[in-house]
Design a protein around this motif. Sequence first.
Motif, PDB file in Angstrom:
ATOM      1  N   SER A   1      39.533  51.553  42.860  1.00  8.23           N
ATOM      2  CA  SER A   1      40.460  51.090  41.834  1.00  8.23           C
ATOM      3  C   SER A   1      39.715  50.344  40.750  1.00  8.23           C
ATOM      4  N   THR A   2      40.052  50.628  39.502  1.00  9.36           N
ATOM      5  CA  THR A   2      39.435  49.900  38.384  1.00  9.36           C
ATOM      6  C   THR A   2      39.997  48.495  38.265  1.00  9.36           C
ATOM      7  N   THR A   3      41.007  48.185  39.046  1.00  9.36           N
ATOM      8  CA  THR A   3      41.591  46.843  38.960  1.00  9.36           C
ATOM      9  C   THR A   3      41.295  45.986  40.181  1.00  9.36           C
ATOM     10  N   TYR A   4      40.446  46.462  41.094  1.00  6.71           N
ATOM     11  CA  TYR A   4      40.055  45.683  42.262  1.00  6.71           C
ATOM     12  C   TYR A   4      38.565  45.320  42.227  1.00  6.71           C
ATOM     13  N   ASN A   5      37.962  45.325  41.072  1.00  3.69           N
ATOM     14  CA  ASN A   5      36.513  45.172  40.994  1.00  3.69           C
ATOM     15  C   ASN A   5      36.066  43.723  41.149  1.00  3.69           C
ATOM     16  N   LEU A   6      34.932  43.571  41.809  1.00  2.00           N
ATOM     17  CA  LEU A   6      34.255  42.284  41.877  1.00  2.00           C
ATOM     18  C   LEU A   6      32.764  42.540  42.018  1.00  2.00           C
ATOM     19  N   ASP A   7      31.975  41.547  41.624  1.00  2.22           N
ATOM     20  CA  ASP A   7      30.527  41.606  41.811  1.00  2.22           C
ATOM     21  C   ASP A   7      30.148  40.766  43.020  1.00  2.22           C
TER      22      ASP A   7
ATOM     23  N   ALA B   1      39.012  39.564  32.781  1.00  2.00           N
ATOM     24  CA  ALA B   1      37.941  40.359  33.384  1.00  2.00           C
ATOM     25  C   ALA B   1      36.697  39.542  33.684  1.00  2.00           C
ATOM     26  N   ASP B   2      36.507  38.451  32.936  1.00  2.39           N
ATOM     27  CA  ASP B   2      35.432  37.510  33.253  1.00  2.39           C
ATOM     28  C   ASP B   2      36.015  36.511  34.247  1.00  2.39           C
ATOM     29  N   GLY B   3      36.188  36.988  35.477  1.00  2.00           N
ATOM     30  CA  GLY B   3      36.992  36.266  36.450  1.00  2.00           C
ATOM     31  C   GLY B   3      36.283  35.084  37.082  1.00  2.00           C
ATOM     32  N   ALA B   4      37.013  34.467  37.990  1.00  2.00           N
ATOM     33  CA  ALA B   4      36.486  33.310  38.702  1.00  2.00           C
ATOM     34  C   ALA B   4      35.234  33.700  39.488  1.00  2.00           C
ATOM     35  N   PHE B   5      34.267  32.787  39.524  1.00  2.00           N
ATOM     36  CA  PHE B   5      33.110  32.936  40.399  1.00  2.00           C
ATOM     37  C   PHE B   5      33.315  32.040  41.603  1.00  2.00           C
ATOM     38  N   VAL B   6      33.148  32.600  42.784  1.00  2.00           N
ATOM     39  CA  VAL B   6      33.325  31.852  44.027  1.00  2.00           C
ATOM     40  C   VAL B   6      31.959  31.660  44.670  1.00  2.00           C
ATOM     41  N   TYR B   7      31.516  30.418  44.717  1.00  2.00           N
ATOM     42  CA  TYR B   7      30.201  30.094  45.289  1.00  2.00           C
ATOM     43  C   TYR B   7      30.313  30.009  46.808  1.00  2.00           C
ATOM     44  N   LEU B   8      29.444  30.736  47.495  1.00  2.00           N
ATOM     45  CA  LEU B   8      29.409  30.733  48.953  1.00  2.00           C
ATOM     46  C   LEU B   8      28.149  30.097  49.521  1.00  2.00           C
ATOM     47  N   GLY B   9      27.062  30.182  48.772  1.00  2.00           N
ATOM     48  CA  GLY B   9      25.783  29.730  49.302  1.00  2.00           C
ATOM     49  C   GLY B   9      25.042  30.820  50.063  1.00  2.00           C
ATOM     50  N   PHE B  10      25.529  32.058  49.991  1.00  2.00           N
ATOM     51  CA  PHE B  10      24.872  33.199  50.621  1.00  2.00           C
ATOM     52  C   PHE B  10      25.409  34.476  49.982  1.00  2.00           C
ATOM     53  N   ARG B  11      24.699  35.585  50.208  1.00  2.00           N
ATOM     54  CA  ARG B  11      25.176  36.886  49.758  1.00  2.00           C
ATOM     55  C   ARG B  11      26.146  37.436  50.795  1.00  2.00           C
TER      56      ARG B  11
ATOM     57  N   SER C   1      30.553  49.911  49.461  1.00  2.00           N
ATOM     58  CA  SER C   1      30.356  49.743  48.023  1.00  2.00           C
ATOM     59  C   SER C   1      29.018  49.034  47.803  1.00  2.00           C
ATOM     60  N   PRO C   2      27.906  49.769  47.893  1.00  2.00           N
ATOM     61  CA  PRO C   2      26.585  49.134  47.901  1.00  2.00           C
ATOM     62  C   PRO C   2      26.094  48.634  46.546  1.00  2.00           C
ATOM     63  N   ILE C   3      26.742  49.038  45.455  1.00  2.00           N
ATOM     64  CA  ILE C   3      26.317  48.547  44.139  1.00  2.00           C
ATOM     65  C   ILE C   3      27.506  47.907  43.427  1.00  2.00           C
ATOM     66  N   ASN C   4      27.209  47.014  42.490  1.00  2.00           N
ATOM     67  CA  ASN C   4      28.262  46.358  41.723  1.00  2.00           C
ATOM     68  C   ASN C   4      28.751  47.245  40.587  1.00  2.00           C
ATOM     69  N   PRO C   5      30.017  47.149  40.211  1.00  2.00           N
ATOM     70  CA  PRO C   5      31.006  46.305  40.878  1.00  2.00           C
ATOM     71  C   PRO C   5      31.485  46.932  42.186  1.00  2.00           C
ATOM     72  N   SER C   6      31.859  46.077  43.132  1.00  2.00           N
ATOM     73  CA  SER C   6      32.451  46.540  44.382  1.00  2.00           C
ATOM     74  C   SER C   6      33.916  46.840  44.107  1.00  2.00           C
ATOM     75  N   GLY C   7      34.256  48.130  44.096  1.00  2.00           N
ATOM     76  CA  GLY C   7      35.620  48.516  43.766  1.00  2.00           C
ATOM     77  C   GLY C   7      36.301  49.308  44.849  1.00  2.00           C
TER      78      GLY C   7
ATOM     79  N   LEU D   1      34.891  37.782  40.402  1.00  2.00           N
ATOM     80  CA  LEU D   1      35.983  38.709  40.163  1.00  2.00           C
ATOM     81  C   LEU D   1      35.875  39.295  38.771  1.00  2.00           C
ATOM     82  N   ARG D   2      36.125  40.618  38.662  1.00  2.00           N
ATOM     83  CA  ARG D   2      35.897  41.326  37.405  1.00  2.00           C
ATOM     84  C   ARG D   2      37.160  41.968  36.831  1.00  2.00           C
ATOM     85  N   ASP D   3      38.324  41.686  37.405  1.00  2.00           N
ATOM     86  CA  ASP D   3      39.568  42.228  36.885  1.00  2.00           C
ATOM     87  C   ASP D   3      40.682  41.213  37.075  1.00  2.00           C
ATOM     88  N   ALA D   4      41.751  41.394  36.299  1.00  2.00           N
ATOM     89  CA  ALA D   4      42.879  40.457  36.330  1.00  2.00           C
ATOM     90  C   ALA D   4      44.008  40.966  37.224  1.00  2.00           C
ATOM     91  N   HIS D   5      43.674  41.676  38.272  1.00  2.00           N
ATOM     92  CA  HIS D   5      44.683  42.205  39.186  1.00  2.00           C
ATOM     93  C   HIS D   5      45.380  41.054  39.922  1.00  2.00           C
TER      94      HIS D   5
END
Length: 318
Positions: free
Chosen positions: A274-280, A221-231, A254-260, A288-292
């Motif tokens: 879905s509770t298994t498609y969440n990301l911030d 659930a403490d998933g990978a962080f993907v750096y983009l350099g922008f929002r 999905s205007p607030i986190n987590p984006s599900g 990524l916030r789930d192990a889907h």
Amino acid sequence: AVNFKPDWTWIKNRDATDSHQLFDSNRGVTKVLQSDTTAAEATNDDTLTAFISTGFSLGDDVAVNTNNESYVSWNWKANGGTTSTLTAGTIDSVVQANTDAGFSIVTYTGDDEARATVAHGLSQAPEWIIIKNRDETISNPAWPVFHHHDTAAPATDHLDLEDTDATNDAETIWSDEVPTDTLVILGTADSVNSGSAHVMYCFHSVEGYSKMGGYTGNGNADGAFVYLGFRPAWIMFKRTDAVTHWQIHDIKRSPINPSGIGLLANTNDGDGVSTTYNLDITSNGFKLRDAHAGQNVAAGTYIYMAFAEQPFKYANAR
């Protein structure tokens, strides 16, 4: 309102199982392609009827405009509908490009020849390419996708936007050659180079605006962080080493986190919470916030395509 005149518009009914509706100003209004089907292009006068300065106009087809149903549209700007014919390839191409944004729309008629080349109109090699045969119902692949992070030798492989398949190897798609600063190299597969009309969408990363990359999942659930350099305002990703959906997130649905609230480019399903498609979605990337399996399985390999809401220096965390 979109607040600009788009050249590629992608619409999905969020409340019903209508297919995705894709339009662009090269092919012309009312010309529909569907990312979740193998179907050829169709003309429907009740769909997108005009590209206008603030967005687009619609007819009353249920897939784009049903009373009391919710829709989402994603829009990209190319060159305001003004095209040029490029003759640098073995096949002439009709192109409109936004070189600042790293985006072009290309139409061409295939020639069935091995190692055909088509000019893409960008200032550097595209990193993400989608092609659709407009005249024929083609499968395997229906919508071939090149992504520069799809395996260590991406030109030997392809994904299919309409399908859940993992990466497939086929010389007949990209002729086992990566695109150049001017050309996309095609094989003889009917999905990319039959004697029919085709459309091709090309992208490359632009600092502070877009990024096409890859990541490896960690399976928690403490998933990978993907750096983009922008929002990012829009993200699509796909696992390359296993069967999974093409998952799309955006900050409007999905205007607030987590984006599900994910939509799937390869199905006609409506919004799925879905509770298994969440990301911030963060000010400089996404986490990524789930192990889907579709987004963050341990050691799974993924590609993504992301576009900014606005340049990084103006972005705010959520």
